[in-house]
Scaffold this motif. Structure first.
Motif, PDB file in Angstrom:
ATOM      1  N   ARG A 117       1.346  14.801  10.356  1.00 27.54           N
ATOM      2  CA  ARG A 117      -0.102  14.980  10.441  1.00 27.54           C
ATOM      3  C   ARG A 117      -0.794  13.670  10.808  1.00 27.54           C
ATOM      4  O   ARG A 117      -1.742  13.647  11.598  1.00 27.54           O
ATOM      5  CB  ARG A 117      -0.644  15.529   9.118  1.00 27.54           C
ATOM      6  CG  ARG A 117      -0.181  16.943   8.793  1.00 27.54           C
ATOM      7  CD  ARG A 117      -0.996  17.533   7.660  1.00 27.54           C
ATOM      8  NE  ARG A 117      -0.841  16.776   6.425  1.00 27.54           N
ATOM      9  CZ  ARG A 117       0.104  17.000   5.510  1.00 27.54           C
ATOM     10  NH1 ARG A 117       0.999  17.963   5.713  1.00 27.54           N
ATOM     11  NH2 ARG A 117       0.171  16.274   4.414  1.00 27.54           N
ATOM     12  N   SER A 118      -0.311  12.572  10.236  1.00 20.20           N
ATOM     13  CA  SER A 118      -0.886  11.266  10.551  1.00 20.20           C
ATOM     14  C   SER A 118      -0.676  10.916  12.025  1.00 20.20           C
ATOM     15  O   SER A 118      -1.577  10.376  12.676  1.00 20.20           O
ATOM     16  CB  SER A 118      -0.258  10.192   9.660  1.00 20.20           C
ATOM     17  OG  SER A 118      -0.717   8.908  10.003  1.00 20.20           O
ATOM     18  N   THR A 119       0.499  11.236  12.560  1.00 18.82           N
ATOM     19  CA  THR A 119       0.785  10.947  13.964  1.00 18.82           C
ATOM     20  C   THR A 119      -0.117  11.759  14.884  1.00 18.82           C
ATOM     21  O   THR A 119      -0.606  11.250  15.904  1.00 18.82           O
ATOM     22  CB  THR A 119       2.261  11.245  14.275  1.00 18.82           C
ATOM     23  OG1 THR A 119       3.104  10.491  13.390  1.00 18.82           O
ATOM     24  CG2 THR A 119       2.605  10.873  15.708  1.00 18.82           C
ATOM     25  N   VAL A 120      -0.339  13.024  14.525  1.00 21.67           N
ATOM     26  CA  VAL A 120      -1.230  13.868  15.330  1.00 21.67           C
ATOM     27  C   VAL A 120      -2.652  13.313  15.304  1.00 21.67           C
ATOM     28  O   VAL A 120      -3.325  13.227  16.340  1.00 21.67           O
ATOM     29  CB  VAL A 120      -1.197  15.319  14.823  1.00 21.67           C
ATOM     30  CG1 VAL A 120      -2.273  16.157  15.516  1.00 21.67           C
ATOM     31  CG2 VAL A 120       0.173  15.944  15.065  1.00 21.67           C
ATOM     32  N   ILE A 121      -3.122  12.934  14.126  1.00 22.30           N
ATOM     33  CA  ILE A 121      -4.472  12.366  14.011  1.00 22.30           C
ATOM     34  C   ILE A 121      -4.592  11.104  14.854  1.00 22.30           C
ATOM     35  O   ILE A 121      -5.591  10.893  15.562  1.00 22.30           O
ATOM     36  CB  ILE A 121      -4.803  12.084  12.532  1.00 22.30           C
ATOM     37  CG1 ILE A 121      -4.953  13.403  11.766  1.00 22.30           C
ATOM     38  CG2 ILE A 121      -6.083  11.260  12.411  1.00 22.30           C
ATOM     39  CD1 ILE A 121      -5.107  13.225  10.266  1.00 22.30           C
ATOM     40  N   THR A 122      -3.571  10.245  14.797  1.00 24.27           N
ATOM     41  CA  THR A 122      -3.586   9.013  15.590  1.00 24.27           C
ATOM     42  C   THR A 122      -3.590   9.314  17.081  1.00 24.27           C
ATOM     43  O   THR A 122      -4.278   8.638  17.863  1.00 24.27           O
ATOM     44  CB  THR A 122      -2.380   8.136  15.227  1.00 24.27           C
ATOM     45  OG1 THR A 122      -2.423   7.816  13.834  1.00 24.27           O
ATOM     46  CG2 THR A 122      -2.373   6.850  16.034  1.00 24.27           C
ATOM     47  N   PHE A 129      -4.842  11.976  18.609  1.00 21.91           N
ATOM     48  CA  PHE A 129      -6.187  12.414  18.995  1.00 21.91           C
ATOM     49  C   PHE A 129      -7.161  11.233  18.984  1.00 21.91           C
ATOM     50  O   PHE A 129      -8.058  11.151  19.836  1.00 21.91           O
ATOM     51  CB  PHE A 129      -6.663  13.510  18.043  1.00 21.91           C
ATOM     52  CG  PHE A 129      -6.196  14.884  18.427  1.00 21.91           C
ATOM     53  CD1 PHE A 129      -7.065  15.805  18.968  1.00 21.91           C
ATOM     54  CD2 PHE A 129      -4.860  15.248  18.261  1.00 21.91           C
ATOM     55  CE1 PHE A 129      -6.630  17.071  19.330  1.00 21.91           C
ATOM     56  CE2 PHE A 129      -4.415  16.508  18.617  1.00 21.91           C
ATOM     57  CZ  PHE A 129      -5.300  17.432  19.157  1.00 21.91           C
ATOM     58  N   GLN A 130      -6.987  10.326  18.035  1.00 20.15           N
ATOM     59  CA  GLN A 130      -7.849   9.135  17.992  1.00 20.15           C
ATOM     60  C   GLN A 130      -7.642   8.281  19.232  1.00 20.15           C
ATOM     61  O   GLN A 130      -8.611   7.764  19.808  1.00 20.15           O
ATOM     62  CB  GLN A 130      -7.557   8.320  16.736  1.00 20.15           C
ATOM     63  CG  GLN A 130      -8.372   7.034  16.646  1.00 20.15           C
ATOM     64  CD  GLN A 130      -7.877   6.098  15.562  1.00 20.15           C
ATOM     65  OE1 GLN A 130      -7.007   6.459  14.779  1.00 20.15           O
ATOM     66  NE2 GLN A 130      -8.421   4.900  15.516  1.00 20.15           N
ATOM     67  N   ASN A 131      -6.378   8.109  19.666  1.00 16.67           N
ATOM     68  CA  ASN A 131      -6.103   7.310  20.862  1.00 16.67           C
ATOM     69  C   ASN A 131      -6.805   7.873  22.087  1.00 16.67           C
ATOM     70  O   ASN A 131      -7.382   7.129  22.889  1.00 16.67           O
ATOM     71  CB  ASN A 131      -4.598   7.250  21.125  1.00 16.67           C
ATOM     72  CG  ASN A 131      -3.819   6.511  20.061  1.00 16.67           C
ATOM     73  OD1 ASN A 131      -2.636   6.747  19.876  1.00 16.67           O
ATOM     74  ND2 ASN A 131      -4.477   5.607  19.349  1.00 16.67           N
ATOM     75  N   PRO A 136      -3.097  22.064  16.426  1.00 18.02           N
ATOM     76  CA  PRO A 136      -4.425  21.801  15.856  1.00 18.02           C
ATOM     77  C   PRO A 136      -5.479  22.734  16.448  1.00 18.02           C
ATOM     78  O   PRO A 136      -5.532  22.956  17.660  1.00 18.02           O
ATOM     79  CB  PRO A 136      -4.694  20.345  16.242  1.00 18.02           C
ATOM     80  CG  PRO A 136      -3.334  19.743  16.429  1.00 18.02           C
ATOM     81  CD  PRO A 136      -2.481  20.845  16.978  1.00 18.02           C
ATOM     82  N   TYR A 178     -11.617  16.422  22.107  1.00 22.33           N
ATOM     83  CA  TYR A 178     -11.271  15.174  21.434  1.00 22.33           C
ATOM     84  C   TYR A 178     -12.481  14.453  20.849  1.00 22.33           C
ATOM     85  O   TYR A 178     -12.323  13.575  20.003  1.00 22.33           O
ATOM     86  CB  TYR A 178     -10.561  14.239  22.423  1.00 22.33           C
ATOM     87  CG  TYR A 178      -9.314  14.844  23.021  1.00 22.33           C
ATOM     88  CD1 TYR A 178      -8.117  14.862  22.302  1.00 22.33           C
ATOM     89  CD2 TYR A 178      -9.322  15.417  24.293  1.00 22.33           C
ATOM     90  CE1 TYR A 178      -6.972  15.426  22.846  1.00 22.33           C
ATOM     91  CE2 TYR A 178      -8.177  15.973  24.842  1.00 22.33           C
ATOM     92  CZ  TYR A 178      -7.010  15.985  24.120  1.00 22.33           C
ATOM     93  OH  TYR A 178      -5.880  16.538  24.649  1.00 22.33           O
ATOM     94  N   VAL A 210       4.518  12.329  18.724  1.00 21.74           N
ATOM     95  CA  VAL A 210       4.256  13.549  17.952  1.00 21.74           C
ATOM     96  C   VAL A 210       5.511  14.412  17.896  1.00 21.74           C
ATOM     97  O   VAL A 210       5.879  14.929  16.833  1.00 21.74           O
ATOM     98  CB  VAL A 210       3.077  14.328  18.557  1.00 21.74           C
ATOM     99  CG1 VAL A 210       2.892  15.673  17.861  1.00 21.74           C
ATOM    100  CG2 VAL A 210       1.790  13.513  18.465  1.00 21.74           C
TER     101      VAL A 210
END
Length: 497
Positions: free
Chosen positions: A379-384, A386-388, A18, A23, A295
């Motif tokens: 992509r969803s796992t990466v977004i999650t 970074f959100q964590n 990314p 973050y 990830v």
């Protein structure tokens, strides 16, 4: 073998890192409790620092370190994850066997009773009926050249599945250690809440004794005594639920350690013996995707789906089968090696699907759609992920201000209660003020304990969100010893004084 060097289907390429520098929007600010008292231990974010594989050592609790080692050694979820890796490895090895010729042996012994044997010149005639044996030994060799690389892609897919299972083991290890730390902090929080409740119960008993003496002397009304007695009962009513939660928390820690509930763990935890880490390493975003096992598992799943596209394409193309069959046949075992009893066949065939109702075509399209799904899930796992990390950073920034406010509220409530106690002894305050002050102190004391525990839990959540930094040099065979004996980085886990 030379032909099989070419494999149809897409060649997998790891996902791009990314393109972000942090973050949260803007510059990352360390937690700031604000100006004024009471004093609150500070925490500092160290951007670019590496997370220690033994990140829980930052809490400087020998019982916690011991319990985590015990949990890692005995938790059945980790053992199941290890078995899953072995399953995937053996499946991949089994698929590799198709690169070699398949050899099978067969030995058949048959007993015949023939009528009118004179009609069959190859069988000796001994009467109207002849009984004889036929012994056949044969060796069959078959080989399917991997012309289009279908088996290469199948092995690639299974290897990626093995890799995915390894990352699942890392995820199970990270989840286990995080759950143990969080559960230990929760136990410490419950012990602190019980202690705070017991302190207010002791104070309320003393106040009740004062009111009873005043009532006996005619200086207090019976209504005031009953109101204080009710307040004492209400405080005592809070203890059983907290004690129940503590007992259940002990059961949880025992289960995480891989023990039956009857064999309760020996370690006990309280907030006084859990140190707050001050320097918190914040991995760079480019490294987060390499540290987070979920990830990496999502990327391995994408690799598996990519290889399956090649398998589906190869199934639609012509296939070559080479086979050879040789052996001997005789009327008894003694004759099977005599001249004239041997035979062999050599065969080569090419098969190709002509019309199958678009079955193979639709299977290929399904494999391509599965690859699209795996890419979206990655992509969803990466977004999650970074959100964590962002959530943990935000929580820690808020926790510093919350703990300062909670301690200030507790100090003020305690001072107010001490004044009211003195005034009650002198008969200078009404019962309503006493009850309000008691309730305020009880609430403030419990909230302060919960706020301190939340800060510790959010610190553990940050380490978990960053991936825990599984040691890259560890092999699957000795990962426990490697992961548990790595020396922690003092700069990454420096605790508060």
């Amino acid at each position: 073998m030379a032909i099989s060097g070419c494999a149809v289907g897409p060649n997998f390429k790891p996902a791009a890192v990314p393109d972000v520098d942090g973050y949260v929007p803007g510059k990352l600010a360390s937690p700031n409790p604000g100006q004024g008292g009471p004093r609150v231990a500070g925490q500092h974010f160290v951007t670019g620092a590496d997370v220690s594989a033994r990140w829980w050592s930052a809490f400087r609790s020998p019982p916690l370190n011991e319990l985590i080692r015990q949990s890692v050694d005995h938790n059945p979820n980790l053992q199941a994850a290890e078995a899953a890796i072995k399953i995937a490895q053996y499946n991949a090895l089994a698929q590799r066997g198709l690169f070699f010729p398949q050899v099978t042996g067969n030995s058949t012994s048959q007993q015949f009773l023939i009528a009118n044997p004179s009609q069959i010149p190859t069988i000796p005639t001994a009467g109207p009926q002849t009984e004889f044996s036929l012994v056949t030994n044969q060796l069959t060799v078959s080989f399917v050249p991997d012309v289009w690389g279908g088996n290469v892609r199948a092995v690639e897919s299974l290897d990626a599945t093995t890799e995915q299972q390894l990352f699942q083991l890392e995820a199970a290890y990270l989840a286990l250690t995080s759950n143990v730390v969080t559960a230990a902090i929760q136990e410490a929080s419950l012990r602190g809440q019980i202690a705070a409740t017991q302190r207010i119960i002791t104070i309320e008993r003393n106040l009740l004794d004062i009111l009873k003496r005043q009532f006996n002397l005619g200086q207090a009304a019976q209504a005031d005594v009953l109101a204080q007695d009710a307040a004492l009962a209400a405080a005592e009513e809070l203890l059983p639920p907290l004690e129940k939660q503590l007992a259940q928390q002990r059961d949880l820690l025992t289960a995480l350690a891989g023990q039956l509930s009857a064999n309760e763990i020996a370690q006990k935890f309280d907030l006084a013996h859990l140190r707050l880490p001050t320097n918190l390493p914040i991995s760079l975003p480019s490294k987060l995707v390499d540290q987070r096992p979920d990830v990496r598992a999502a990327e391995a799943n994408m690799h598996t789906a990519s290889a399956q596209v090649g398998v589906a394409i190869a199934a639609r193309l012509p296939n070559i089968v080479l086979s050879a069959n040789g052996g001997s046949a005789s009327f008894n075992f003694a004759q099977q090696f005599l001249p004239g009893t041997g035979f062999y066949t050599l065969a080569g065939s090419v098969t190709a699907p002509i019309f199958d109702g678009f079955t193979l075509y639709n299977k290929q399209k399904a494999a391509e759609a599965a690859l699209e799904q795996a890419e979206a899930q990655y992509r969803s796992t990466v977004i999650t992920a970074f959100q964590n990390v962002a959530d943990a950073l935000r929580a820690l920034q808020s926790d510093a201000r919350a703990i300062r406010a909670a301690r200030r509220a507790e100090d003020a409530a305690k001072a107010s209660l001490e004044i009211v106690q003195k005034q009650l002894g002198a008969g200078q305050v009404n019962q309503l003020a006493v009850l309000n002050t008691q309730q305020t102190y009880l609430t403030a004391a419990v909230i302060r304990v919960q706020t301190e525990a939340n800060r510790l839990s959010d610190t553990a959540a940050l380490f978990m969100a960053l991936g825990g930094n599984w040691p890259s040099k560890c092999t699957t065979a000795d990962w426990r010893q490697c992961a548990m004996e790595e020396e922690p980085d003092p700069a990454a886990i420096q605790a508060a004084d």
